[in-house]
Write an enzyme that holds these catalytic residues in place. Structure first.
Site, PDB file in Angstrom:
ATOM      1  N   GLU A 242       0.836  -1.214   0.000  1.00 17.11           N
ATOM      2  CA  GLU A 242       0.000   0.000   0.000  1.00 17.11           C
ATOM      3  C   GLU A 242       0.867   1.259   0.000  1.00 17.11           C
ATOM      4  O   GLU A 242       0.676   2.167  -0.808  1.00 17.11           O
ATOM      5  CB  GLU A 242      -0.903   0.022   1.246  1.00 17.11           C
ATOM      6  CG  GLU A 242      -1.987  -1.028   1.279  1.00 17.11           C
ATOM      7  CD  GLU A 242      -1.530  -2.356   1.870  1.00 17.11           C
ATOM      8  OE1 GLU A 242      -0.291  -2.588   1.974  1.00 17.11           O
ATOM      9  OE2 GLU A 242      -2.403  -3.167   2.219  1.00 17.11           O
TER      10      GLU A 242
ATOM     11  N   GLY B 176       5.835  -2.078  14.705  1.00 19.18           N
ATOM     12  CA  GLY B 176       5.063  -1.087  13.948  1.00 19.18           C
ATOM     13  C   GLY B 176       3.975  -0.421  14.782  1.00 19.18           C
ATOM     14  O   GLY B 176       3.832   0.803  14.779  1.00 19.18           O
TER      15      GLY B 176
ATOM     16  N   GLU C  30      -3.639  -6.960  16.816  1.00 22.61           N
ATOM     17  CA  GLU C  30      -2.452  -7.486  16.125  1.00 22.61           C
ATOM     18  C   GLU C  30      -1.469  -8.062  17.153  1.00 22.61           C
ATOM     19  O   GLU C  30      -0.733  -8.995  16.858  1.00 22.61           O
ATOM     20  CB  GLU C  30      -1.782  -6.393  15.274  1.00 22.61           C
ATOM     21  CG  GLU C  30      -0.960  -6.959  14.134  1.00 22.61           C
ATOM     22  CD  GLU C  30      -0.497  -5.913  13.127  1.00 22.61           C
ATOM     23  OE1 GLU C  30       0.405  -5.127  13.456  1.00 22.61           O
ATOM     24  OE2 GLU C  30      -1.032  -5.872  12.004  1.00 22.61           O
TER      25      GLU C  30
ATOM     26  N   LYS D 228      -1.108 -11.355   2.329  1.00 23.73           N
ATOM     27  CA  LYS D 228      -0.151 -10.610   1.503  1.00 23.73           C
ATOM     28  C   LYS D 228       0.387 -11.493   0.382  1.00 23.73           C
ATOM     29  O   LYS D 228       0.493 -11.062  -0.767  1.00 23.73           O
ATOM     30  CB  LYS D 228       1.038 -10.130   2.357  1.00 23.73           C
ATOM     31  CG  LYS D 228       0.715  -8.962   3.277  1.00 23.73           C
ATOM     32  CD  LYS D 228       1.995  -8.527   3.994  1.00 23.73           C
ATOM     33  CE  LYS D 228       1.716  -7.524   5.088  1.00 23.73           C
ATOM     34  NZ  LYS D 228       2.881  -7.193   5.899  1.00 23.73           N
TER      35      LYS D 228
HETATM   36  O1  F6P Z   1      -0.180  -5.213   8.729  1.00 23.61           O
HETATM   37  C1  F6P Z   1       1.046  -5.718   9.031  1.00 23.61           C
HETATM   38  C2  F6P Z   1       2.076  -4.666   9.280  1.00 23.61           C
HETATM   39  O2  F6P Z   1       3.309  -5.282   9.232  1.00 23.61           O
HETATM   40  C3  F6P Z   1       1.892  -3.910  10.592  1.00 23.61           C
HETATM   41  O3  F6P Z   1       2.371  -4.603  11.675  1.00 23.61           O
HETATM   42  C4  F6P Z   1       2.627  -2.663  10.292  1.00 23.61           C
HETATM   43  O4  F6P Z   1       2.333  -1.657  11.221  1.00 23.61           O
HETATM   44  C5  F6P Z   1       2.146  -2.367   8.897  1.00 23.61           C
HETATM   45  O5  F6P Z   1       2.062  -3.640   8.291  1.00 23.61           O
HETATM   46  C6  F6P Z   1       2.998  -1.446   8.086  1.00 23.61           C
HETATM   47  O6  F6P Z   1       4.294  -1.939   7.945  1.00 23.61           O
HETATM   48  P1  F6P Z   1       5.471  -1.020   7.429  1.00 23.61           P
HETATM   49  O7  F6P Z   1       5.669   0.083   8.419  1.00 23.61           O
HETATM   50  O8  F6P Z   1       6.661  -1.904   7.313  1.00 23.61           O
HETATM   51  O9  F6P Z   1       5.053  -0.449   6.093  1.00 23.61           O
END
Ligand code: F6P
Length: 564
Positions: A213, A273, A359, A523
């Protein structure tokens, strides 16, 4: 290896004790202890935690604390602060507390003090946000930055967005801060529509710098910038370096994207995260409210860290929050809990806590890998978290809280003073908050309903017909967190309370609260399906439902008029 929760001596005692409390209405508990509020509330400076409207007595807390001791909670807290690798499956320390360590004490990960790194990045954040605020950070055409767009998702979005909304009364006029998270192009398109590329700075917040994303949004934002500035080649690269800042543990990838190395703010693998708003991921917060206010947020969290680390378990607010939640989820079968801030500024707190809690504790195996539905005895783990600000929720879902068949413990939060005083609005807000927890606790008995309807002049037949619908069982548990005002420091305290509450429950349930393997399968399948959706290759070996949906979408694509 630690014994499972169900084999700890206090577990059976708590089960028996729950039987004793079954059918004892909270009204009775209040009537039998005139000092119940004093016994079941505690304060930390201006923060009041009232847990007296719960299905518990002193013995309940004693037993829950025993359970926590048998689960070695204090040792686990010490291990987290000592930078031990609590995140076993990823081999990582869990040290977000170092990000808000306002003391002179070191914080070690693998024998290395990480505080110099933390302070270095805080210094970079200050330089960057000061320059933007002062109008000295200039875009490619020499204009000042007026708008900052955070591109991130999950922990790289929810916490910062929640904090920026919560602290709006503290926000500087410039820059305005926006958030884009969804890969749905509508999110980016609608956010960028009113903005000028010349005056827009993007913060690409992604710990991994690989998230579908965020990277998709970042590439489209880069295209929008270059198209808007009519630049390409060397001029384009220079523009990207002035309009993009990265926040990541993967600096190399950010630099490959076009971010200048000095504009890549580092975070580390020991920051999860969903625990990262205290790190450079909070740059969007600092852009909005300035670095001094951001550091106040850190100080608030540090206040709670100190309390969590040092207060005895039975007087430790996040420990109590965790144990009371566990009491309902593990012993009374409550599947969810609601977070109900009586403060519009906290409208995004439930969403942030959803990720934080679900989570972290949405796990089905113990730390050693044993399934929780296996032979050692089943118990549920992380609850479903939901909620909305009061008073809006009252006119939406409170009906179910009051008269539904499910047990849903609730947290009410409210500031004594409003940051945006307006007439008597705040008094009405507070009266509503207090009224709801009182109503949930007391309920309204059949006798009270009969008397009220009769007093209204209803016939005995009408009373008989209506009364069952007008009875409120009550005995519905709530915690209330009151605080003076929603300042940056208070917000830091509130969020840290919930972080540690989640930690406590994870320790007692004996699960790893710090990995998130459950997001991986979706994913992986997305990467498989993307080329099939694009018709770059034929459908793979999917189930009939997925094949049917692919066929539907292929037909829809084929029938779409081609753009000329
Ligand atoms: O949804 C899974 C996840 O890994 C979360 O734990 C994390 O906050 C989010 O995706 C975004 O990840 P990143 O900061 O690596 O883009």
């Amino acid at each position: 290896m630690r014994k499972p929760l169900t084999e700890l001596p206090a577990y059976d005692r708590l089960r028996a004790h729950r039987g004793e409390l079954e059918g004892v209405h909270m009204r009775t508990l209040f009537a039998s202890d005139p000092e119940r509020f004093e016994h079941f509330s505690c304060a930390l400076d201006d923060l009041l935690f009232d847990y007296s409207k719960n299905r518990l007595v002193g013995h309940t807390i004693e037993l829950l604390v025993e359970l926590a001791e048998q689960a070695h909670l204090s040792a686990a807290i010490d291990a987290m602060f000592a930078g031990k690798h609590l995140n076993l499956t990823e081999g990582r320390a869990v040290l977000h507390v170092a990000l808000r360590n306002r003391s002179e004490q070191p914080a070690y990960v693998d024998g290395r003090d990480v505080m110099p790194d933390v302070r270095r990045v805080l210094g970079q954040m200050r330089a960057l946000t000061d320059a933007i605020g002062a109008g000295t950070w200039l875009g490619a055409t020499g204009e000042r930055i007026t708008d900052v767009v955070n591109l991130g998702i999950g922990g790289s979005h929810l916490g910062p967005e929640m904090a920026v909304r919560a602290l709006r009364p503290y926000a500087r006029e410039v820059p305005r801060v926006h958030f884009v998270s969804n890969v749905d192009g509508a999110d980016l398109v609608e956010t960028l529509r009113p903005l000028r590329p010349q005056q827009t700075l993007f913060l690409v917040a992604s710990k991994t710098f690989t998230t579908l994303e965020t990277l998709t949004n970042a590439r489209s934002a880069r295209r929008w910038l270059l198209d808007g500035l009519a630049l390409s080649g060397q001029g384009g690269a220079e523009a990207v370096s002035r309009h993009f800042v990265a926040i990541t543990a993967n600096v190399d990838e950010a630099v490959r994207f076009g971010v200048a190395a000095e504009h890549a703010l580092e975070l580390w693998d020991w920051v999860g995260g969903r625990y990262s708003l205290w790190s450079a991921v909070g740059t969007s917060i600092a852009c909005a409210v300035g670095m001094d206010a951001f550091e106040e947020l850190l100080t608030g969290a540090h206040d709670i860290d100190e309390h969590f680390r040092t207060a005895p378990l039975g007087q430790n607010i996040p420990v109590l929050m965790g144990l009371i939640g566990l009491w309902y989820h593990t012993f009374w079968g409550a599947e969810s809990y609601a977070v109900l801030p009586y403060d519009q500024s906290l409208e995004r707190l439930p969403a942030h806590l959803q990720q934080l809690d679900m989570e972290s504790n949405g796990k089905r195996v113990r730390r050693g890998g044993e399934p929780l539905d296996g032979p050692l005895g089943a118990y549920g783990t992380g609850p479903i978290v939901w909620g909305a600000p009061g008073t809006n929720g009252q006119h939406a879902f409170f009906q179910l809280l009051h008269q539904g068949t499910r047990l849903i413990p609730c947290d009410f939060l409210a500031p004594a003073e409003s940051e945006r005083p307006l007439g008597d609005h705040h008094e009405k807000l507070l009266a509503s908050c207090l009224a709801q927890t009182e109503a949930l606790m007391r309920g309204r008995t059949r006798e009270e309903v009969d008397a009220a309807l009769t007093a209204e002049g209803l016939s005995p037949e009408r009373v008989e017909a209506l009364a069952p619908h007008r009875v409120f069982p009550g005995d519905r548990p709530t915690n209330t967190l009151l605080f003076r005002r929603l300042t940056p420091r208070t917000l830091g305290r509130l969020v840290a309370l919930y972080e540690h509450k989640v930690f406590v429950q994870g320790v007692l349930w004996d699960i790893n609260s710090f990995d998130q393997w459950g997001v991986e399968l979706g994913k992986a399948l997305t990467s498989d399906l993307l080329p099939e959706l694009r018709a770059e290759r034929g459908p793979g070996a999917h189930d009939g439902s997925t094949l049917g949906q692919l066929a539907y979408l292929a037909a829809a694509a084929a029938s779409r008029p081609r753009p000329r």
